[in-house]
Design a protein around this motif. Structure first.
Motif, PDB file in Angstrom:
ATOM      1  N   ALA A   1       3.342  -5.394   4.559  1.00 41.44           N
ATOM      2  CA  ALA A   1       3.624  -3.968   4.371  1.00 41.44           C
ATOM      3  C   ALA A   1       4.735  -3.766   3.352  1.00 41.44           C
ATOM      4  O   ALA A   1       4.633  -2.933   2.445  1.00 41.44           O
ATOM      5  CB  ALA A   1       4.007  -3.333   5.710  1.00 41.44           C
ATOM      6  N   LEU A   2       5.807  -4.548   3.478  1.00 36.85           N
ATOM      7  CA  LEU A   2       6.919  -4.424   2.546  1.00 36.85           C
ATOM      8  C   LEU A   2       6.499  -4.882   1.156  1.00 36.85           C
ATOM      9  O   LEU A   2       6.877  -4.280   0.145  1.00 36.85           O
ATOM     10  CB  LEU A   2       8.110  -5.241   3.034  1.00 36.85           C
ATOM     11  N   GLY A   3       5.702  -5.963   1.093  1.00 34.82           N
ATOM     12  CA  GLY A   3       5.251  -6.471  -0.203  1.00 34.82           C
ATOM     13  C   GLY A   3       4.449  -5.438  -0.982  1.00 34.82           C
ATOM     14  O   GLY A   3       4.659  -5.249  -2.185  1.00 34.82           O
ATOM     15  N   LEU A   4       3.540  -4.742  -0.312  1.00 32.96           N
ATOM     16  CA  LEU A   4       2.749  -3.724  -0.997  1.00 32.96           C
ATOM     17  C   LEU A   4       3.617  -2.543  -1.415  1.00 32.96           C
ATOM     18  O   LEU A   4       3.432  -1.981  -2.501  1.00 32.96           O
ATOM     19  CB  LEU A   4       1.613  -3.235  -0.098  1.00 32.96           C
ATOM     20  N   SER A   5       4.578  -2.171  -0.570  1.00 32.87           N
ATOM     21  CA  SER A   5       5.443  -1.043  -0.915  1.00 32.87           C
ATOM     22  C   SER A   5       6.333  -1.363  -2.118  1.00 32.87           C
ATOM     23  O   SER A   5       6.773  -0.455  -2.815  1.00 32.87           O
ATOM     24  CB  SER A   5       6.315  -0.652   0.284  1.00 32.87           C
ATOM     25  N   GLU A   6       6.583  -2.649  -2.360  1.00 34.34           N
ATOM     26  CA  GLU A   6       7.370  -3.054  -3.529  1.00 34.34           C
ATOM     27  C   GLU A   6       6.553  -2.943  -4.812  1.00 34.34           C
ATOM     28  O   GLU A   6       7.104  -2.775  -5.894  1.00 34.34           O
ATOM     29  CB  GLU A   6       7.870  -4.493  -3.357  1.00 34.34           C
ATOM     30  N   GLU A   7       5.232  -3.047  -4.708  1.00 33.72           N
ATOM     31  CA  GLU A   7       4.366  -3.084  -5.885  1.00 33.72           C
ATOM     32  C   GLU A   7       3.646  -1.772  -6.149  1.00 33.72           C
ATOM     33  O   GLU A   7       3.021  -1.606  -7.198  1.00 33.72           O
ATOM     34  CB  GLU A   7       3.329  -4.202  -5.743  1.00 33.72           C
ATOM     35  N   SER A   8       3.667  -0.843  -5.206  1.00 27.96           N
ATOM     36  CA  SER A   8       2.932   0.415  -5.380  1.00 27.96           C
ATOM     37  C   SER A   8       3.720   1.543  -4.729  1.00 27.96           C
ATOM     38  O   SER A   8       4.789   1.338  -4.168  1.00 27.96           O
ATOM     39  CB  SER A   8       1.545   0.310  -4.750  1.00 27.96           C
ATOM     40  N   ASP A   9       3.157   2.759  -4.826  1.00 28.75           N
ATOM     41  CA  ASP A   9       3.811   3.905  -4.192  1.00 28.75           C
ATOM     42  C   ASP A   9       3.162   4.249  -2.855  1.00 28.75           C
ATOM     43  O   ASP A   9       3.367   5.349  -2.328  1.00 28.75           O
ATOM     44  CB  ASP A   9       3.770   5.122  -5.118  1.00 28.75           C
ATOM     45  N   ALA A  10       2.381   3.320  -2.307  1.00 30.86           N
ATOM     46  CA  ALA A  10       1.687   3.558  -1.032  1.00 30.86           C
ATOM     47  C   ALA A  10       2.686   3.638   0.126  1.00 30.86           C
ATOM     48  O   ALA A  10       3.769   3.043   0.092  1.00 30.86           O
ATOM     49  CB  ALA A  10       0.670   2.460  -0.772  1.00 30.86           C
ATOM     50  N   ILE A  11       2.292   4.379   1.145  1.00 30.49           N
ATOM     51  CA  ILE A  11       3.044   4.433   2.403  1.00 30.49           C
ATOM     52  C   ILE A  11       2.326   3.534   3.401  1.00 30.49           C
ATOM     53  O   ILE A  11       1.121   3.684   3.620  1.00 30.49           O
ATOM     54  CB  ILE A  11       3.109   5.868   2.945  1.00 30.49           C
ATOM     55  N   VAL A  12       3.025   2.583   3.978  1.00 29.41           N
ATOM     56  CA  VAL A  12       2.408   1.602   4.865  1.00 29.41           C
ATOM     57  C   VAL A  12       3.007   1.734   6.260  1.00 29.41           C
ATOM     58  O   VAL A  12       4.227   1.683   6.430  1.00 29.41           O
ATOM     59  CB  VAL A  12       2.603   0.162   4.352  1.00 29.41           C
ATOM     60  N   VAL A  13       2.137   1.915   7.251  1.00 31.38           N
ATOM     61  CA  VAL A  13       2.559   2.091   8.643  1.00 31.38           C
ATOM     62  C   VAL A  13       2.146   0.860   9.446  1.00 31.38           C
ATOM     63  O   VAL A  13       0.991   0.429   9.371  1.00 31.38           O
ATOM     64  CB  VAL A  13       1.932   3.360   9.263  1.00 31.38           C
ATOM     65  N   VAL A  14       3.088   0.311  10.200  1.00 25.20           N
ATOM     66  CA  VAL A  14       2.853  -0.910  10.980  1.00 25.20           C
ATOM     67  C   VAL A  14       3.193  -0.656  12.436  1.00 25.20           C
ATOM     68  O   VAL A  14       4.189  -0.002  12.740  1.00 25.20           O
ATOM     69  CB  VAL A  14       3.714  -2.085  10.462  1.00 25.20           C
ATOM     70  N   THR A  15       2.357  -1.189  13.335  1.00 25.08           N
ATOM     71  CA  THR A  15       2.723  -1.247  14.751  1.00 25.08           C
ATOM     72  C   THR A  15       2.799  -2.707  15.159  1.00 25.08           C
ATOM     73  O   THR A  15       1.987  -3.527  14.726  1.00 25.08           O
ATOM     74  CB  THR A  15       1.710  -0.505  15.642  1.00 25.08           C
ATOM     75  N   SER A  16       3.771  -3.030  15.992  1.00 24.91           N
ATOM     76  CA  SER A  16       4.020  -4.409  16.391  1.00 24.91           C
ATOM     77  C   SER A  16       3.307  -4.750  17.696  1.00 24.91           C
ATOM     78  O   SER A  16       3.328  -3.959  18.652  1.00 24.91           O
ATOM     79  CB  SER A  16       5.522  -4.640  16.557  1.00 24.91           C
TER      80      SER A  16
END
Length: 273
Positions: free
Chosen positions: A207-222
């Motif tokens: 999630a963090l990796g994609l947010s570093e490369e794009s403007d996408a919003i990424v939501v994660v549940t653990s």
């Protein structure tokens, strides 16, 4: 050095407007590149490249022939090294340039019905079901979705929960949502290389990796804690309260950054995958 020597040939007595605009545009490009790269490992690489370049100029100035010979042969390869090693950062940089306000009219405005997404995330968090949901803004993720399982269905809470159900063959990987449609599932995202999050699980690093490369919003549940994390522009909001999730996503969708946003990013614990 050559640039500094050549400044005297600028016809300062003519065309002041053109010269001023030229300087302002270059200054803006440098500022934009710095603000984009400062959150990534790219800034360290560029500092190293800059140091080598300056060392070569100093070696030439002081007539250090051996050092100058070595650095002169190294410097041409630095351009290719930057292109190869900074591919993610360069994609992010060009994406940031494309999203300046003057060009916004060229893009479709991202539209999302957040209610079914938020409902699904809240439900999965309460049941400790791991999930990874990507909301695409301006930068296309077609290269990622094309290698995943195509869905192309209207977003619904039931469909999202079915995809991430523990026994589902699609629960690993991410769901990519664009223009209120689920484009793909089982999508594998680029993982962040930041050493600060090396203890985190695969979902959070992706999630963090994609947010570093794009403007996408990424939501994660653990799966371990049931906590909700939102990643955006290389930063993590954690833990996000279920009742605050919709407001946070809406704020990020509108790109409304708070002045104290960095202070609001809480340091992560160790959520599971």
């Amino acid at each position: 050095m050559d640039f500094l020597r050549g400044l005297y040939i600028i016809p300062w007595s003519k065309n002041y407007i053109s010269i001023t605009l030229d300087i302002l545009i270059v200054a803006y490009l440098i500022y934009k590149a710095y603000t984009t790269l400062r959150r990534t490992r790219g800034i360290q690489l560029l500092l190293g490249v800059g140091l080598i370049w300056i060392s070569g100029s100093l070696a030439e100035f002081f007539n250090f022939e051996l050092l100058e010979l070595i650095l002169t042969n190294i410097r041409p390869a630095l351009v290719f090294a930057i292109i190869v090693l900074l591919q993610p950062e360069l994609r992010r940089l060009t994406g940031d340039f494309a999203r300046i306000r003057l060009l916004r009219f060229l893009f479709l405005k991202p539209t999302f019905d957040l209610d079914p997404i938020v409902e699904a995330v809240r439900s999965m968090a309460s049941q400790k079901i791991g999930s990874l949901i990507v909301l695409v803004k301006d930068i296309s993720l077609k290269d990622i979705s094309e290698t995943a399982v195509s869905i192309d269905a209207l977003v619904s809470s039931e469909l999202l929960q079915t995809i991430f159900f523990k026994n589902s063959p699609l629960h690993d990987g991410a769901v990519i949502i664009e223009q209120n449609r689920i484009i793909s599932a089982a999508s594998y995202l680029p993982m962040s290389s930041s050493m600060e999050i090396s203890t985190l699980g695969a979902r959070h690093r992706s999630a963090l990796g994609l947010s570093e490369e794009s403007d996408a919003i990424v939501v994660v549940t653990s799966e371990e804690t049931g906590e909700i994390t939102v990643c955006y522009e290389g930063g993590m909001f954690h833990p996000v309260k279920p009742l605050e999730l919709k407001a946070l996503i809406s704020q990020l969708m509108a790109d409304a950054r708070k002045s104290n946003r960095d202070e609001d990013k809480k340091k992560l614990k160790e959520p599971g995958v």
